[in-house]
Design an enzyme around this catalytic site. Structure first.
Site, mmCIF file in Angstrom:
data_model
loop_
_atom_site.group_PDB
_atom_site.id
_atom_site.type_symbol
_atom_site.label_atom_id
_atom_site.label_comp_id
_atom_site.label_asym_id
_atom_site.label_seq_id
_atom_site.Cartn_x
_atom_site.Cartn_y
_atom_site.Cartn_z
ATOM 1 N N LYS A 201 -26.203 11.823 13.423
ATOM 2 C CA LYS A 201 -25.024 12.538 13.905
ATOM 3 C C LYS A 201 -25.557 13.732 14.702
ATOM 4 O O LYS A 201 -26.474 14.416 14.268
ATOM 5 C CB LYS A 201 -24.219 13.020 12.690
ATOM 6 C CG LYS A 201 -23.034 13.844 13.036
ATOM 7 C CD LYS A 201 -21.771 13.014 12.930
ATOM 8 C CE LYS A 201 -20.625 13.721 13.624
ATOM 9 N NZ LYS A 201 -19.745 12.813 14.348
ATOM 10 N N HIS A 208 -30.976 26.338 13.506
ATOM 11 C CA HIS A 208 -32.232 25.723 13.047
ATOM 12 C C HIS A 208 -32.809 26.672 11.993
ATOM 13 O O HIS A 208 -33.204 27.789 12.300
ATOM 14 C CB HIS A 208 -33.205 25.552 14.218
ATOM 15 C CG HIS A 208 -34.557 25.063 13.798
ATOM 16 N ND1 HIS A 208 -35.020 23.801 14.112
ATOM 17 C CD2 HIS A 208 -35.544 25.644 13.067
ATOM 18 C CE1 HIS A 208 -36.235 23.656 13.598
ATOM 19 N NE2 HIS A 208 -36.578 24.747 12.963
ATOM 20 N N GLU A 287 -36.937 17.321 9.785
ATOM 21 C CA GLU A 287 -38.325 16.851 9.729
ATOM 22 C C GLU A 287 -39.198 17.839 8.975
ATOM 23 O O GLU A 287 -38.806 18.975 8.744
ATOM 24 C CB GLU A 287 -38.892 16.618 11.133
ATOM 25 C CG GLU A 287 -39.097 17.876 11.941
ATOM 26 C CD GLU A 287 -40.086 17.684 13.098
ATOM 27 O OE1 GLU A 287 -40.795 16.665 13.141
ATOM 28 O OE2 GLU A 287 -40.153 18.590 13.948
ATOM 29 N N ARG A 291 -48.349 21.477 8.688
ATOM 30 C CA ARG A 291 -49.369 22.372 9.256
ATOM 31 C C ARG A 291 -48.819 23.785 9.320
ATOM 32 O O ARG A 291 -47.672 24.027 8.981
ATOM 33 C CB ARG A 291 -49.702 21.907 10.677
ATOM 34 C CG ARG A 291 -48.416 21.855 11.509
ATOM 35 C CD ARG A 291 -48.661 21.677 12.979
ATOM 36 N NE ARG A 291 -47.437 21.308 13.666
ATOM 37 C CZ ARG A 291 -46.501 22.143 14.109
ATOM 38 N NH1 ARG A 291 -46.621 23.449 13.894
ATOM 39 N NH2 ARG A 291 -45.427 21.704 14.739
ATOM 40 N N VAL A 294 -46.352 27.846 14.645
ATOM 41 C CA VAL A 294 -46.535 28.937 15.617
ATOM 42 C C VAL A 294 -45.903 30.223 15.070
ATOM 43 O O VAL A 294 -46.461 31.312 15.185
ATOM 44 C CB VAL A 294 -45.878 28.555 16.965
ATOM 45 C CG1 VAL A 294 -45.970 29.698 17.961
ATOM 46 C CG2 VAL A 294 -46.482 27.285 17.539
HETATM 47 P P1 ADP Z 1 -39.293 17.605 17.211
HETATM 48 O O1 ADP Z 1 -40.135 16.903 16.220
HETATM 49 O O2 ADP Z 1 -39.421 17.038 18.587
HETATM 50 O O3 ADP Z 1 -39.423 19.106 17.167
HETATM 51 P P2 ADP Z 1 -36.852 17.779 15.599
HETATM 52 O O4 ADP Z 1 -36.317 16.622 14.869
HETATM 53 O O5 ADP Z 1 -37.557 18.838 14.809
HETATM 54 O O6 ADP Z 1 -37.773 17.258 16.804
HETATM 55 O O7 ADP Z 1 -35.676 18.474 16.416
HETATM 56 C C1 ADP Z 1 -35.938 19.526 17.330
HETATM 57 C C2 ADP Z 1 -34.655 20.222 17.739
HETATM 58 O O8 ADP Z 1 -33.717 19.267 18.280
HETATM 59 C C3 ADP Z 1 -33.895 20.859 16.588
HETATM 60 O O9 ADP Z 1 -34.366 22.150 16.275
HETATM 61 C C4 ADP Z 1 -32.483 20.895 17.157
HETATM 62 O O10 ADP Z 1 -32.369 21.928 18.106
HETATM 63 C C5 ADP Z 1 -32.392 19.585 17.907
HETATM 64 N N1 ADP Z 1 -31.831 18.512 17.025
HETATM 65 C C6 ADP Z 1 -32.530 17.636 16.277
HETATM 66 N N2 ADP Z 1 -31.710 16.828 15.557
HETATM 67 C C7 ADP Z 1 -30.450 17.187 15.866
HETATM 68 C C8 ADP Z 1 -29.139 16.750 15.432
HETATM 69 N N3 ADP Z 1 -28.965 15.750 14.558
HETATM 70 N N4 ADP Z 1 -28.050 17.393 15.956
HETATM 71 C C9 ADP Z 1 -28.189 18.407 16.850
HETATM 72 N N5 ADP Z 1 -29.395 18.851 17.282
HETATM 73 C C10 ADP Z 1 -30.507 18.273 16.803
#
Ligand code: ADP
Length: 448
Positions: A201, A208, A287, A291, A294
């Site tokens: 979704k 975040h 996720e 590690r 930053v």
């Molecule tokens: P990456 O591994 O590329 O950093 P992430 O899964 O951590 O990817 O997601 C990075 C960013 O993408 C999140 O901080 C958020 O801004 C956006 N994002 C990821 N999943 C969603 C979601 N389900 N809905 C809205 N934004 C999302």
């Protein structure tokens, strides 16, 4: 304790690790590409080894060359920093096979968390709340359509092997789903060698929020609260703070405990970050990064700890010094990422630094590998420094950030400093009222 540690990285994070080593009486070995012969991390380490040409693939990403550098110098352990090989399970495993300690989790843990579908399944089983979405991988467009209709648009398609904001595509209707699905798959394939994708979704106005965890590898783990990294451009963080302006102590204790218990259950060793989207008082796991992040210095500032020192200690088999009951928040901290980029398009701007002056004074930390006359090579990430400020509360940290940015001088290349000067004047930033989509909208409004 280790006598000598090799740092498989460059730039400010290599310096960060060298500094911890020096304070602990441990000798440090820098590795570098030919482009980095004059880099600060090479100058600051006790020893250095050139491991290859400019291209990262033949230097900082070459497992064989880094192992060879360990053998030549007698390094007993490797700190990977962030990026490069820091989340590479084969690297952790190869070091173990050579009796060299990896300052980070086991290959098995990295493998589980590096595959986002497996990570999500694992976290779900450990009681961590996740973003609603597909049950595992989505093999074809027809299935994607069914899943998307079930959870309701908008949805986000993510490459299971994705990272760094790549391999993610949003779809708002059946019409754009097909293109989004294909693009996410092909980005996954070309960037990460894996075209498996899943669906979540797409949340409309989340923040975040990520939880810093730390484990001893023997079933004990703690959390060090949250960082709010909602100010992002292209899913990349640019401004991070701790504590989160909207998180209550009750929420922190609850989600922190859930995370600490989850990593304790998998015998997690060292520093890790569990990332969430936070909306309407609910946390949704996205996720885990296995590690150092930053943005770790904002956590160090408010908890008064040295995360790198603790990483080294537990990797050497010592008892974890952190105890949950001792970890108390003191004040507020903010970090801004300073990149050598030209506004408004954020085009990389490598080149020679003609003058550099770092800000100082109470509550100011500048982590950077810059110096007068240094030439930023065009081959690597454009991050050239992190400015971290700490105050008794958020308004004080904001005022301090403004003051410190005013003292910073980086001449010779364009940087993202003017962006922060402007951002700090915005009422939403001042009040801490923003979601992950706020900055993109602000950039459009401000720069067109
Ligand atoms: P990456 O591994 O590329 O950093 P992430 O899964 O951590 O990817 O997601 C990075 C960013 O993408 C999140 O901080 C958020 O801004 C956006 N994002 C990821 N999943 C969603 C979601 N389900 N809905 C809205 N934004 C999302």
């Amino acid at each position: 304790m280790f006598k000598k540690i090799l740092i498989a990285n460059r730039g400010e994070i290599a310096l960060r690790v060298i500094r911890a080593c020096r304070e602990m009486g441990i000798a440090s070995v820098a590795v570098h590409s030919t482009a980095d012969s004059d880099a600060m991390h090479v100058r600051m380490a006790d020893e250095s080894v050139c491991i290859g040409p400019n291209a990262s693939a033949e230097s900082y990403l070459s497992i064989q060359r880094i192992i060879a550098a360990c053998e030549i110098t007698g390094a007993e352990a490797v700190h990977p920093g962030y990026g490069f090989l820091s989340e590479n399970a084969a690297f952790s495993q190869t070091l173990a096979d050579h009796d060299i300690a990896f300052i980070g989790p086991t290959a098995e843990t990295i493998r589980i968390m590096g595959d986002k579908i497996t990570a999500k399944d694992t976290m779900k089983a450990l009681g961590v709340p996740c973003v609603p979405g597909s049950d595992g991988g989505v093999p074809d467009y027809e299935t994607a359509k069914k899943v998307a209709q079930e959870i309701g648009y908008p949805i986000i398609i993510k490459a299971t092997a994705g990272g760094g904001g790549r391999g993610m595509k949003v779809a708002t209707s059946d019409e754009d789903l097909e293109v989004a699905f294909r693009t996410a798959r092909s980005e996954g394939k070309s960037n990460f060698g894996n075209d498996e994708v899943y669906i979540e979704k797409y949340l409309q106005r989340p923040r975040h929020i990520e939880i810093q965890v730390f484990g001893d590898g023997k079933g004990r783990a703690v959390h060090l609260g949250e960082r709010d990294c909602s100010l992002q451009r292209r899913h990349q963080k640019v401004f991070e703070e701790a504590p989160g302006p909207c998180i209550t102590q009750e929420e922190r204790d609850r989600i922190g405990k859930t995370c600490a218990d989850a990593v304790a259950a998998i015998n997690y060793i060292g520093a890790g970050t569990i990332e969430f989207l936070y909306e309407d008082g609910e946390f949704f796991f996205i996720e885990m990064n296995t590690r150092l992040q930053v943005e770790h210095p904002v956590t160090e500032a408010i908890y008064g700890v040295d995360l790198v020192r603790e990483q080294i200690r537990v990797a050497a088999g010592e008892e974890m010094e952190f105890r949950q009951e001792d970890l108390k928040i003191n004040g507020a901290a903010i970090e801004v990422r300073i990149n050598a980029e030209r506004l408004p398009n954020f085009a990389p701007c490598p080149g020679k630094i003609t003058q550099y002056h770092a800000p100082g004074g109470l509550g100011v930390r500048m982590d950077s590998a810059l110096y007068d006359g240094y030439s930023i090579p065009p081959y690597y990430d454009s991050l050239i420094g992190k400015l971290i400020v700490h105050g008794r509360n958020r308004p004080e940290a904001l005022a301090r950030l403004k003051r410190a940015l005013g003292e910073l001088i980086v001449d010779g290349v364009d940087t993202t400093v003017p962006l922060f000067d402007q951002l700090l004047n915005d009422p939403d930033v001042q009040s801490g009222d923003y979601s992950i989509h706020w900055l993109e909208k602000w950039l459009k409004k401000t720069y067109g």
